[in-house]
Structures are given as C-alpha cells and as structure tokens.
Design an enzyme around this catalytic site. Structure first.
Site, PDB file in Angstrom:
ATOM      1  N   CYS A   1      37.891  40.826  38.765  1.00 59.38           N
ATOM      2  CA  CYS A   1      38.572  42.114  38.617  1.00 59.38           C
ATOM      3  C   CYS A   1      38.942  42.690  39.960  1.00 59.38           C
ATOM      4  O   CYS A   1      38.260  42.577  40.910  1.00 59.38           O
ATOM      5  CB  CYS A   1      37.662  43.093  37.901  1.00 59.38           C
ATOM      6  SG  CYS A   1      38.172  43.482  36.239  1.00 59.38           S
TER       7      CYS A   1
ATOM      8  N   HIS B   1      41.988  40.606  31.764  1.00 56.32           N
ATOM      9  CA  HIS B   1      42.033  41.767  32.646  1.00 56.32           C
ATOM     10  C   HIS B   1      43.309  42.584  32.490  1.00 56.32           C
ATOM     11  O   HIS B   1      43.592  43.448  33.306  1.00 56.32           O
ATOM     12  CB  HIS B   1      41.883  41.321  34.104  1.00 56.32           C
ATOM     13  CG  HIS B   1      40.599  40.605  34.352  1.00 56.32           C
ATOM     14  ND1 HIS B   1      39.371  41.212  34.246  1.00 56.32           N
ATOM     15  CD2 HIS B   1      40.351  39.318  34.676  1.00 56.32           C
ATOM     16  CE1 HIS B   1      38.420  40.328  34.503  1.00 56.32           C
ATOM     17  NE2 HIS B   1      38.991  39.172  34.764  1.00 56.32           N
TER      18      HIS B   1
ATOM     19  N   ILE C   1      46.176  47.097  34.162  1.00 54.02           N
ATOM     20  CA  ILE C   1      45.517  45.944  34.764  1.00 54.02           C
ATOM     21  C   ILE C   1      44.166  46.355  35.334  1.00 54.02           C
ATOM     22  O   ILE C   1      44.075  47.296  36.126  1.00 54.02           O
ATOM     23  CB  ILE C   1      46.381  45.366  35.908  1.00 54.02           C
ATOM     24  CG1 ILE C   1      47.795  45.060  35.420  1.00 54.02           C
ATOM     25  CG2 ILE C   1      45.723  44.133  36.516  1.00 54.02           C
ATOM     26  CD1 ILE C   1      48.801  44.829  36.533  1.00 54.02           C
ATOM     27  N   CYS C   2      43.121  45.636  34.951  1.00 54.07           N
ATOM     28  CA  CYS C   2      41.781  45.856  35.490  1.00 54.07           C
ATOM     29  C   CYS C   2      41.620  44.934  36.705  1.00 54.07           C
ATOM     30  O   CYS C   2      41.245  43.777  36.579  1.00 54.07           O
ATOM     31  CB  CYS C   2      40.728  45.546  34.427  1.00 54.07           C
ATOM     32  SG  CYS C   2      39.035  45.759  35.014  1.00 54.07           S
ATOM     33  N   LEU C   3      41.965  45.458  37.874  1.00 54.42           N
ATOM     34  CA  LEU C   3      41.895  44.692  39.115  1.00 54.42           C
ATOM     35  C   LEU C   3      41.529  45.671  40.228  1.00 54.42           C
ATOM     36  O   LEU C   3      42.303  46.580  40.537  1.00 54.42           O
ATOM     37  CB  LEU C   3      43.249  44.024  39.389  1.00 54.42           C
ATOM     38  CG  LEU C   3      43.345  43.122  40.602  1.00 54.42           C
ATOM     39  CD1 LEU C   3      42.471  41.876  40.428  1.00 54.42           C
ATOM     40  CD2 LEU C   3      44.787  42.709  40.836  1.00 54.42           C
TER      41      LEU C   3
END
Length: 150
Positions: A150, A79, A86-88
């Site tokens: 995510c 992620h 950042i893929c969150l």
C-alpha cells in the site's frame, strides 16, 4: 515556487525521460493542474494486455500537498476501490514534495504489475457506499495501510 512552475518542470522532465508502459497527457493543454496517466500493462502480469487510466488533480499547494489521484477505468485490484480511490501510502501519508506525478505514477504502475491476482479490497462495498453517501474524497479518508504494497 508556484504550482504551475513546478508542473511545467515535471512535464518537461516526463517528456525527456519517458517510462515504458506509462504515458501522460493533458486533457486540456491550458490546464496544467489536471493530468491523465495511462498504463499499458505488460505481458506476464495479472492485467496483461489491459490499459488503465488515472487522473491527477493538483491544487495551488502542489507539491507540498499531494495530488488527488483516482482511476478513471475499472480495475480489479486489492488496493483500488470500485469508485477509483487508491489505497497507496505514497499518495497520502508518505507523500513528500520531493515526489512527482511521474514517481507517483511509477508507484501505481508497480502496484498493478506486482498484483498476483485480480480482486477488490475486502471492504470495497462498505467504503464506496460511505463515499457515495457522504461525498468523501480519497484525501479526506484516514487510510490504514495493511501491508507493504500500500
């Protein structure tokens, strides 16, 4: 409430209620809009013994607008893109003014600790090339969250 007032309260709360494995510093004590957060990775996780750092940049609309958060250190995580983005969802679609930099840091730390193995996102090269070519920031991306991590 002003961003500075809110950040001053958050900073005080962070100092009063530290989280094991997560520390925060102001690279410039005169600038509350820029925070560095360090993660000391615990035993038993994929990043055991490693230290990773992210940067939080807030603007005048914080906390109504999420901070811009990116890794300053290289971390191979499904992620985290090689440019630090950042893929969150907590940092984008699921951001709420009730969240704080500390709660966002805990989410990032949990994402790292919960990783089963190291590895980049499947579209890392394509995404980072697009960002480099266009100057696209992580907050300008229309993220698609593919799993509940995510």
């Amino acid at each position: 409430m002003s961003s500075i007032k809110r950040l001053t309260r958050e900073l005080k709360r962070w100092k009063e209620n530290p989280v094991k494995g997560i520390s925060m510093e102001l690279p410039d004590p005169d600038n509350l809009m820029l925070w560095h957060v360090t993660f000391e990775m615990p035993d038993g996780c994929a990043y055991e013994g490693e230290t990773h750092r992210v940067q939080f940049v807030m603007d005048k609309d914080y906390p109504y607008e999420a901070p811009t958060v990116a890794f300053l250190t290289d971390v191979d995580n499904e992620h985290v893109y090689s440019n630090g983005h950042i893929c969150l969802s907590t940092l984008y679609n699921d951001w709420s003014p009730s969240l704080s930099n500390q709660s966002a840091s805990i989410s990032i730390f949990s994402m790292l600790v919960g990783a089963k193995e190291k590895g980049r996102p499947h579209d890392d090269k394509k995404y980072t090339m697009l960002c480099a070519r266009t100057g696209l920031s992580s907050k300008a991306v229309k993220w698609e969250f593919h799993d509940d991590k995510c």
